[in-house]
Scaffold this motif. Structure first.
Motif: not given
Length: 327
Positions: A115-122, A129-131, A155-161, A313-318
């Protein structure tokens, strides 16, 4: 008597009605030929003035809409010559993009999902988004525009998987497989004086062997009255291309927001040595009305067999998800 009847009725045959179907719509036919030429010979459009060639190539698939409009007008005019001429752009568009519309092939035994995603700095909801990205169950997740304090949330949200991850500057890679030999990738163009770090290289130890993974975020481009402003992006693409060409590992993956489509000659330093998606259009930007796929997944000594967009997600990219077939 016939002459008198026509005079009495006040009607005369129009030039349009009298014109044979083979001579109507010559302007439409010329536009069809021009559209076919732009599709087939887009590399011949010069970049010397306003980077018009790159601008055309960034939106090249949308010339299909021009073909649809011309078809409608040709049918309205009942122009046989225009309909015949339209076979040229239809053939050119099908050759360039038709394969992307074919169904995805069945997953193979040695596939990876990335998966590739620009998550947006805003991004107002980095946890959500991480989930959402983890729900796709990829092997690798590449992110751009990572900024504090959102970085710690990812980091915290993705760490388990995804127990393995590396971040350099504003780009990062999360993995289900161990990562080693990570280093910063210098793709900073000349003229940028501020702190700017948008590339990393690492080694992913998959069950099928080692893969060199590159994560990058090339400079943005702007469409101005003078044309496409893409000099910095092109320079950064050249630096990235040289780094990949020097990579000693055979199999290479590139995931990133490259701010360009694979048809744009500005990415030639990359597309000339890497495979791009065989199936799927996956327009990723902007979220509200995606016009182009500027989020890319490329591979060397592997195939990108299919690419698709994930829910917004809540980014400006899909986000985009791609299946990689190794070997």
């Amino acid at each position: 008597m016939v002459e008198q009847a026509r005079a009495d009725s006040g009607t005369t045959p129009t030039v349009e009605a009298a014109a044979p179907r083979w001579t109507r719509g010559r302007v439409l036919a010329a536009l069809a030929v021009l559209t076919a030429g732009l599709l087939a010979f887009h590399r011949a459009v010069p970049n010397s003035v306003g980077r018009l060639g790159s601008l055309l190539e960034a939106f090249l698939p949308w010339l299909g809409l021009v073909v649809v409009v011309l078809l409608g007008l040709a049918l309205l005019r009942r122009s046989a010559v225009a309909l015949v001429a339209l076979l040229l752009p239809v053939a050119a568009w099908t050759y360039l993009f038709g394969g992307l519309l074919l169904p995805a092939t069945e997953p193979g035994a040695h596939d990876l999902l990335v998966v590739q995603h620009n998550v947006s700095d805003e991004n107002p909801d980095p946890a959500g988004t991480a989930r959402a990205l983890a729900d796709a169950e990829p092997d690798l997740i590449a992110l751009q525009e990572l900024v504090p304090p959102a970085l710690s949330v990812y980091e915290r949200t993705l760490a388990p998987e995804y127990p393995y991850h590396e971040v350099r500057g504003t780009v990062g890679l999360w993995s289900k497989h161990p990562l080693t030999d990570t280093r910063l990738l210098d793709i900073k163009p000349r003229g940028i004086t501020e702190d700017w770090s948008r590339g990393l290289r690492t080694v992913v130890h998959t069950p099928h062997g080692e893969i060199a993974a590159y994560v990058a975020h090339l400079p943005s481009v702007r469409v101005r009255a003078s044309g496409l402003a893409s000099a910095r992006r092109d320079e950064s693409a050249g630096l990235l291309g040289r780094a990949i060409a020097a990579e000693k590992l055979k199999t290479v993956l590139l995931l990133g927001d490259l701010n360009s489509t694979v048809d744009d000659r500005g990415l030639a330093p990359l597309t000339s040595q890497m495979n791009v998606a065989e199936r799927g259009l996956a327009f990723s930007f902007p979220t509200t009305f995606p016009l182009a796929r500027i989020d890319q997944v490329m591979a060397r000594s592997a195939s990108v067999t299919h690419i698709r967009t994930l829910p917004a997600t809540t980014s400006d990219h899909l986000p985009v998800a791609a299946r990689i077939t190794l070997g």
